[in-house]
Motif scaffolding. Structure first.
Motif, PDB file in Angstrom:
ATOM      1  N   ALA B 190       0.868  -1.191   0.000  1.00  0.00           N
ATOM      2  CA  ALA B 190       0.000   0.000   0.000  1.00  0.00           C
ATOM      3  C   ALA B 190       0.896   1.228   0.000  1.00  0.00           C
ATOM      4  O   ALA B 190       1.820   1.327   0.817  1.00  0.00           O
ATOM      5  N   THR B 216      -1.622  -1.033  -4.030  1.00  0.00           N
ATOM      6  CA  THR B 216      -2.853  -0.274  -3.771  1.00  0.00           C
ATOM      7  C   THR B 216      -2.463   1.135  -3.348  1.00  0.00           C
ATOM      8  O   THR B 216      -1.514   1.310  -2.582  1.00  0.00           O
ATOM      9  N   THR B 234      -3.662  -2.066  -8.358  1.00  0.00           N
ATOM     10  CA  THR B 234      -4.866  -2.892  -8.235  1.00  0.00           C
ATOM     11  C   THR B 234      -6.057  -2.056  -7.802  1.00  0.00           C
ATOM     12  O   THR B 234      -7.194  -2.462  -7.991  1.00  0.00           O
ATOM     13  N   SER B 237      -7.868   3.313  -2.521  1.00  0.00           N
ATOM     14  CA  SER B 237      -8.743   3.280  -1.350  1.00  0.00           C
ATOM     15  C   SER B 237      -8.639   4.603  -0.609  1.00  0.00           C
ATOM     16  O   SER B 237      -7.610   5.282  -0.651  1.00  0.00           O
ATOM     17  N   VAL B 243      -7.478  -1.159   4.691  1.00  0.00           N
ATOM     18  CA  VAL B 243      -6.392  -1.691   3.859  1.00  0.00           C
ATOM     19  C   VAL B 243      -5.298  -2.338   4.704  1.00  0.00           C
ATOM     20  O   VAL B 243      -4.748  -3.380   4.355  1.00  0.00           O
TER      21      VAL B 243
END
Lengths: 453, 358
Positions: B190, B216, B234, B237, B243
């Motif tokens: 992330a 992400t 992908t 958020s 996450v």
């Protein structure tokens, strides 16, 4: 190159444009054109050629009313290191133009009769007619109305703060009301300053990937929409400069369907190039409004074919090398256009030309309308240009003509352009369609693609 | 109102025309997965060099490297200069504050003037995206992008990849030099924070994804780039809490605090409340998850003080590896062929070269 001399001095000679296909607003026919003393004296097939006449071979060529550019940055006064009226007019003549409309974002701004007179005077010896657009507001600062009446009295028919849009809706409203009383048109550079702030290219996939601050399509569309509403409110006449987005085309189509008094132009580069050109950070592709996406290019082409867009205008914007070779976010926006506009437009729009992106949908006649008589009307130059009030190239008409070889392939070499600047996005590219001769007020200012003075 | 453009898939977005891939490092996309793997492999040798009593090799003796920083960044400049010196290159430091740029000289004139002195590599940091690519078009020397505007910071991404690979190898109990890049397959990363204005994020996304990681982005809506078309991510958020339990690496971006002045964000406090890695949030991470940050950290903003000092935080290790990875980049771009002569290979570094005085 011969010394400077007043335009028209060379126009006393007898000139025959022989063997071409004449295209004007009234149609298309095989005809020779005989010119003497600056006017057309005979039009018809296989004319007898007087002794001592200059013969311009137009075999395989189109003979059209001289092109009219609604959007030219001549840079004089104040930017003579980039361009002068003389050099720009030579570039214009080589591009087939017999009239250009000088944008007022000079230094000083063309916001008074004094500056307008200076440019008009410089234009008297130019290789094409130089008409002047005045600023809407003093210094293009968007606050106080420029003396439009004083300028209109000099023949100014179009006013614009080009380079920036009039941000304040109240100021734009008053300007439209005032302009209506004078019977003049306001040209808007549509760009909302708050949405465009800090942007250097189209905001989208490429700007996001390249890390370059973007200008969203909405920055343009917001002002197009606003000015359509103001046109409705005031009854004023708005001309939208250099539209670049699919959304703008849709908005203008709606306004026209409603019967509002609006017109629109598009620049050749927006019909041809996309934001992907900036992938190498080459500032020669930086222009305002920015190059947009394939979808926008397609919509602009369709807008031309549908009649939503009235004119192709170059937005010829010369810059010296030092303003173009720095980082993208420092470089000045703008690109040359006068010498390449015809070929680029033919390739983008014309069914008979067509580039690698696919052939256009328009006839040669309709493309010439976008480049000649329709812009002539918007600029108030339709007496003398564009075929004289839409009439045919005919006897007693003005001898402002352009002879085009639509199939000639040529390579754009920045070092062989007539402009003082070199910032052409087509450097090294092959284009199809070239001006062979240009006749301005009866004088062959361009013969065989060479400027005569 | 403009329909989405039909376009640039990741391949098409690759090397800018100015980049002469293989000679310069302007973007992670100049390298591709194989190139990244090679840099990581070569970095192993230089990590070993760093452990020697005299951590210096003669690989670039006689070569001249200039750090041209038009934007201050003491850490990155020191890291590159240390790397170049440990390779025995001569290092010139061009600091813009004291330079002719302030006197109005154009970037091109500055660069050509320095190039005329005989320079083998320019390491360029510039506030304008694309400036290193332009420099590469003006000079014959190799150009290394040390961070350009919001565009890329490729050596940062490489040292981050190296650090991840090193830690995962240690955990697996095998020497890092025997690790390929297999550990990246399916690794969940992330990237959290100001993605829109981050060159670290752009290089990181390309590098992690090229090696097979699933990336992400987590950011407030106003700090997500306007378009993610062609980005190998992908998803995006806006809920960090959701996450965190599902990532292997939590990569925090530095928040440029001027972005919190009311136009991009209501306040720094609100950013920290939504996107800061507080101690509570760090507790949501899976046991083995790593915390990374490119530095310099705003403690108490994007990362809480206590979290920055947790064992799972790799911040100092990132810095340490930075030197070795930059040595690898300089060596690969400059060291193997010198005007036609081979000066050495990676294998030589491990065996043939010993420490030199210097």
């Amino acid at each position: 190159m011969a010394e400077r001399r007043p335009a028209g001095a060379g126009g006393r000679a007898t000139v025959v444009v022989r063997g071409g296909t004449v295209i004007d607003e009234t149609g298309e026919r095989r005809a020779d054109v005989l010119i003497s003393d600056g006017t057309v004296t005979a039009v018809g097939p296989d004319l007898d050629i007087p002794a001592k006449a200059t013969v311009l071979d137009a075999g395989g060529c189109l003979v059209v009313p001289g092109l009219v550019d609604l959007h030219t940055h001549l840079r004089q006064p104040g930017g003579e290191e980039a361009e002068t009226v003389e050099t720009a007019s030579r570039a214009a003549a080589l591009g087939g133009y017999t009239a250009v409309l000088a944008m007022p974002n000079t230094n000083p701004t063309i916001d008074s009769a004094a500056v307008a007179r200076e440019v008009l005077q410089l234009g008297e010896t130019a290789l094409c007619q130089v008409a002047v657009a005045g600023a809407i507001t003093v210094g293009r600062a968007g606050q106080c109305l420029a003396p439009m009446g004083e300028l209109a009295a000099l023949g100014v028919r179009l006013f614009t703060d080009d380079g920036t849009g009039v941000q304040d809706a109240g100021v734009m409203r008053r300007a439209l009301e005032y302009a209506r009383g004078l019977g003049v048109t306001l040209g808007q550079h549509c760009e909302d300053a708050t949405l465009a702030a800090g942007g250097h290219m189209h905001e989208g996939a490429w700007s996001s990937r390249l890390g370059v601050p973007g200008v969203p399509a909405a920055a343009e569309e917001l002002m197009v929409a606003r000015d359509i509403m103001l046109a409705r409110l005031t009854g004023g006449r708005v001309h939208f400069l250099h539209l670049s987005t699919a959304g703008s085309v849709a908005l203008v189509a709606g306004a026209k369907a409603e019967g509002l008094d609006v017109t629109a132009e598009v620049a050749p580069h927006h019909l041809s190039l996309t934001d992907g050109e900036l992938s190498g950070y080459d500032a020669v592709f930086k222009v305002n409004p920015p190059l947009r996406t394939e979808c926008d290019v397609a919509a602009l082409r369709a807008g031309c074919a549908a009649g939503t867009i009235d004119a192709v205008a170059t937005d010829h914007a010369p810059h010296p090398p030092e303003q173009k070779e720095g980082p993208l976010d420092v470089a000045a926006p703008g690109m040359l256009g006068l010498e390449t506009a015809l070929a680029v437009t033919l390739e983008a729009l014309c069914a008979a030309a067509g580039d690698e992106k696919g052939k256009g949908a328009m006839s040669l006649h309709d493309v010439m309308a976008l480049l000649s008589w329709r812009p002539a009307r918007i600029a108030g130059l339709d007496v003398g240009h564009g075929g004289d009030q839409g009439g045919p190239i005919g006897v007693d008409g003005p001898a402002n003509l352009c002879v085009i070889d639509p199939s000639e392939r040529w390579e754009v070499d920045p070092d062989h352009l007539a402009s003082r600047s070199r910032n052409t996005p087509w450097a090294g590219r092959m284009l199809t369609g070239r001006v062979r001769h240009t006749v301005y007020r009866g004088e062959p200012v361009v013969i065989d693609a060479e400027a005569q003075r | 109102m403009t329909p989405p453009s039909p376009l640039p898939d990741a391949d098409e977005l690759k090397p800018p025309p100015l980049s002469d891939a293989g000679r310069h490092l302007l973007s992670i996309s100049d390298l591709g997965a194989e190139g990244i793997e090679e840099v990581l492999r070569v970095s192993d040798a230089f990590v070993e060099v760093a452990s020697r009593p005299i951590p210096k090799v003669p690989a670039l003796r006689g070569r001249t490297v200039v750090t041209l920083f038009a934007e201050e960044s003491t850490r990155t400049r020191l890291s590159f200069e240390t790397a170049a010196k440990r390779l025995s290159a001569d290092v010139l430091s061009f600091a813009v504050a004291s330079s002719s740029v302030k006197k109005g000289e154009s970037l091109r004139d500055t660069v050509e003037t320095v190039a005329a002195m005989g320079v083998d590599a320019f390491i360029v940091r510039h506030p304008s995206a694309g400036a290193p690519a332009q420099v590469a078009g003006w000079v014959d020397a190799t150009v290394i992008n040390a961070g350009d505007g919001w565009h890329e910071h490729p050596t940062q991404a490489l040292l981050d990849c190296y650090t991840i690979r090193q830690v995962l190898a240690e955990r697996a109990g095998r020497p890092v030099s025997e690790s390929g890049v297999g550990d990246f397959a399916g690794l969940r990363v992330a990237i959290v924070g100001d993605v829109a204005h981050s060159r670290v994020a752009r290089s990181g996304v390309l590098a992690f994804a090229a090696l097979g990681a699933e990336v992400t982005l987590v950011a407030p809506g106003s700090l997500v780039p306007p378009s993610l078309e062609g980005w190998p991510v992908t998803g995006v958020s806006h809920d960090l809490d959701a996450v965190l339990p599902h990532v292997d690496v939590c990569y925090l971006l530095r928040l440029q605090t001027e972005r919190g002045a009311g136009s991009f964000l209501p306040s720094i406090r609100e950013y920290t409340a939504g996107y800061g890695l507080t101690l509570r949030r760090a507790g949501l991470l899976a046991d083995g998850a790593l915390v990374m940050h490119p530095g310099p950290m705003n403690r108490g903003v994007e990362i809480a003080d206590e979290v920055a000092d947790l064992p799972r935080s790799l911040v100092l290790r990132q810095v340490a590896n930075g030197v070795a990875v930059r040595m690898a980049v300089l060596f690969l771009l400059l060291g193997q062929v010198v005007r036609g002569d081979a000066t050495g290979t990676v294998a030589d570094l491990g065996h043939g070269y010993g420490p030199v005085d210097g």
